[in-house]
Enzyme design. Structure first.
Site, PDB file in Angstrom:
ATOM      1  N   ASP A 221       0.834  -1.200   0.000  1.00  0.00           N
ATOM      2  CA  ASP A 221       0.000   0.000   0.000  1.00  0.00           C
ATOM      3  C   ASP A 221       0.876   1.261   0.000  1.00  0.00           C
ATOM      4  OD1 ASP A 221      -2.844   0.969   0.465  1.00  0.00           O
ATOM      5  OD2 ASP A 221      -1.863   1.939   2.166  1.00  0.00           O
ATOM      6  N   GLU A 271      14.411 -15.358   0.516  1.00  0.00           N
ATOM      7  CA  GLU A 271      14.740 -16.435   1.467  1.00  0.00           C
ATOM      8  C   GLU A 271      13.790 -17.623   1.266  1.00  0.00           C
ATOM      9  OE1 GLU A 271      14.267 -14.645   5.320  1.00  0.00           O
ATOM     10  OE2 GLU A 271      15.960 -13.283   5.004  1.00  0.00           O
TER      11      GLU A 271
HETATM   12  C1  NOJ Z   1      -4.538   2.890  -0.809  1.00  0.00           C
HETATM   13  C2  NOJ Z   1      -5.650   1.956  -0.492  1.00  0.00           C
HETATM   14  O1  NOJ Z   1      -5.992   1.246  -1.659  1.00  0.00           O
HETATM   15  C3  NOJ Z   1      -6.778   2.792   0.043  1.00  0.00           C
HETATM   16  O2  NOJ Z   1      -7.952   2.053   0.197  1.00  0.00           O
HETATM   17  C4  NOJ Z   1      -6.352   3.409   1.344  1.00  0.00           C
HETATM   18  O3  NOJ Z   1      -7.363   4.296   1.788  1.00  0.00           O
HETATM   19  C5  NOJ Z   1      -5.054   4.199   1.181  1.00  0.00           C
HETATM   20  N1  NOJ Z   1      -4.073   3.496   0.410  1.00  0.00           N
HETATM   21  C6  NOJ Z   1      -4.445   4.495   2.529  1.00  0.00           C
HETATM   22  O4  NOJ Z   1      -3.960   3.321   3.112  1.00  0.00           O
END
Ligand code: NOJ
Ligand code: CA
Length: 561
Positions: A221, A271
């Protein structure tokens, strides 16, 4: 159908359920599960891990190669689970670690890999590190794990800068002693300081924790946000906006040194046998910058959202496909394709809305702000185009990412009452942003009954009455349904997928895209609103019914010659 499925899923080696093929991810069909809205096993209205395990036969029949599971970690759900309290546990609302293990086993036995979401840019404000940071004084080791700054003014009563969070509203929050912390997203999501060695080593521990439990890969993310370099005097938001951020020197985004983090992660991934995979969510300005995340020394693959952002238009599709395949090849990676996920309006809906500002502009999702029944939505056109776009995408080299519910042709739910909404981007942008709840409404499994078979009770986000028309039960019984179409296309893809090459064929018309894969598999899409001649060949699949030897408007067909 049975023959194809049997050919595709050889008996699984239970000693090595993940499979030893180190390249499985390069052309995988990956199905995203937003766990709280997939299937509820215990009647509390919230989807959970045993709910997913119970639906493994459904996933197997769908014909996907892997599941990408959105966050299932303990969370107050300030941002749909992307506010993580503890990276090495399961949210008790969703199950236990034992439930997680059972889910992994069931997926692997069905020949399906598992990618989990990992959220390194920020924790939740309930994470033990953040609680410790609040309890500790300014300048402490506990505060160093986050991004704290003194406020301006005599007593630090003003924010250190006027920065805006991505969800709207201020990006700095006071903690009551003159200091403020930075958050790119909701107030409940304090950003981590990736210069802190403890932050780095703890994430390595997390990667090993899940890899040891059989996880095959990670979706990273906000991968482009972790490295930050805040100058002594902070720039204003306007100055930040004006900064060129394509050279790796922006204070907050896509900094060159972010790749040092992922090089360390890669060592951990390697790993394992086969090495764990990763895909970066990195919104960066150029494909060149994107592919740095996708290098073999880094995460290995990065999301490409270009088709998601495109109109249903042949020239845009052709250019996006050519450039991304070329770039991925240079990076030694394979590209990714995606039309829908938990952050955007579902593509069946996007394609059924009028363009915002006339021809050539993006599909206008702001129509949805009007709420109600969305009278502007032409659902038939939207679904026809969505099916055509999806069939085109499923024949491309690279990984195809699918989002739960798109296999049913589900539309966005625009009219969720304010009192039932959950997304912070809705609350932080009153009247401006409808938020993302409309694509996160729990799936309809049956045509009737409480929450259409999702749960024994009302679902955590309300489903509209029309959801029953898109239920798995109904579509399962209809050979012309979108579900039957996805199953057929995915099964064929599994048998046809070949070297990562694509050759364009001149279709003699600018609004038809025609390409061939090395084994003679061809995909032809008519983007126009008029029928076109159907090229010769054996028809394997079509996104709309074919008539009299022509390729209907807004339709894709797969051929074999
Ligand atoms: C991207 C994620 O896909 C989204 O749903 C989220 O709100 C933001 N990153 C923050 O983590
Ligand atoms: Ca539940």
């Amino acid at each position: 159908m049975t023959d194809i499925l049997d050919a595709r899923w050889p008996a699984v080696d239970s000693a090595n359920p993940g499979g030893a093929d180190a390249t499985w991810w390069r052309q995988a069909a990956v199905y995203q599960i937003y766990p709280r809205s997939f299937a509820d096993s215990n009647g509390d209205g919230i989807g959970d891990l045993p709910g997913i395990t119970a639906k493994v036969p459904y996933l197997r029949r769908l014909g996907i190669d892997a599941v990408w599971l959105s966050p299932f970690y303990p969370s107050a759900l300030a941002d749909g689970g992307y506010d993580v309290d503890d990276y090495r546990d399961v949210d008790p609302k969703l199950g236990t670690l034992q439930d997680f293990d059972a889910m992994v086993t069931a997926l692997h036995e069905a020949g399906i890999k598992l990618i989990v979401d990992i959220v390194p840019n920020h924790t939740s404000d309930r994470h033990e590190w953040f609680k410790a940071a609040l309890a500790a004084p300014k300048g402490s080791a506990e505060r160093d794990r986050y991004i704290f700054r003194d406020g301006l003014g005599d007593n630090g009563e003003q924010p250190p800068a006027d920065w805006q969070s991505i969800f709207g509203g201020p990006a700095w929050e006071p903690v009551g002693d003159g200091q403020w912390y930075m958050h790119h997203f909701a107030t409940e999501q304090p950003d981590l300081n990736w210069k802190n060695q403890e932050v780095r080593s703890d994430f390595l521990k997390t990667l090993r924790f899940w890899s040891d439990r059989g996880v095959d890969g990670f979706r990273v993310d906000v991968a482009h946000g972790c490295a930050k370099e805040l100058p002594e005097v902070l720039p204003s938001q306007a100055e930040l906006d004006a900064m060129e951020n394509a050279d790796g020197t922006h204070p907050l985004w896509d900094r060159d040194e972010v790749h040092e983090i992922y090089a360390q992660w890669r060592e951990v991934f390697n790993e394992y046998d086969p090495p764990r995979t990763a895909v970066a969510e990195a919104w960066v300005p150029t494909p060149q910058r994107r592919h740095r995340y996708a290098s073999a020394e880094g995460l290995g693959q990065a999301f490409n959202f270009d088709l998601l952002e495109a109109d249903f238009e042949a020239d845009q599709f052709r250019e996006i496909i050519s450039s991304n395949l070329g770039q991925a090849k240079e990076a030694g990676s394979s590209t990714t394709w995606v039309f829908s996920n938990h952050d955007v309006v579902r593509h069946a809906t996007r394609y059924g809305l009028p363009p915002r500002g006339g021809a050539g502009t993006k599909q206008g999702t702001d129509w949805l702000l009007s709420g109600g029944t969305v009278p502007q939505l032409d659902a038939e056109t939207g679904l026809r185009r969505a099916r055509a776009a999806t069939l085109l995408m499923l024949a491309l080299p690279g990984s195809a990412y699918l989002y739960q519910g798109e296999e049913l042709g589900l539309n966005e739910v625009a009219d969720i009452p304010e009192a039932e909404r959950q997304d912070p981007s809705f609350f932080r942008n009153p009247g401006k942003d409808i938020g993302r709840d409309g694509c996160r409404v729990p799936l309809p499994w049956t045509s009737a009954g409480p929450s259409f078979g999702f749960s024994d009770t009302t679902s955590h986000l309300p489903q509209p009455a029309w959801f029953g028309d898109y239920s798995v039960e109904r579509e399962d019984a209809d050979p012309t349904s979108t579900l039957a179409f996805y199953r057929q296309a995915l099964a064929l893809r599994g048998t046809l997928q070949t070297d990562e090459e694509l050759e364009w064929i001149d279709a003699g018309s600018t609004d038809v895209l025609h390409y061939r894969r090395p084994n003679g598999w061809e995909s032809v899409t008519n983007f126009s609103t008029r029928s076109r001649p159907l090229p010769e060949g054996e028809v394997l699949a079509a996104s709309s019914p074919l008539g009299d030897g022509t390729l209907p408007a807004e339709t894709t067909v797969w051929l074999k010659r």
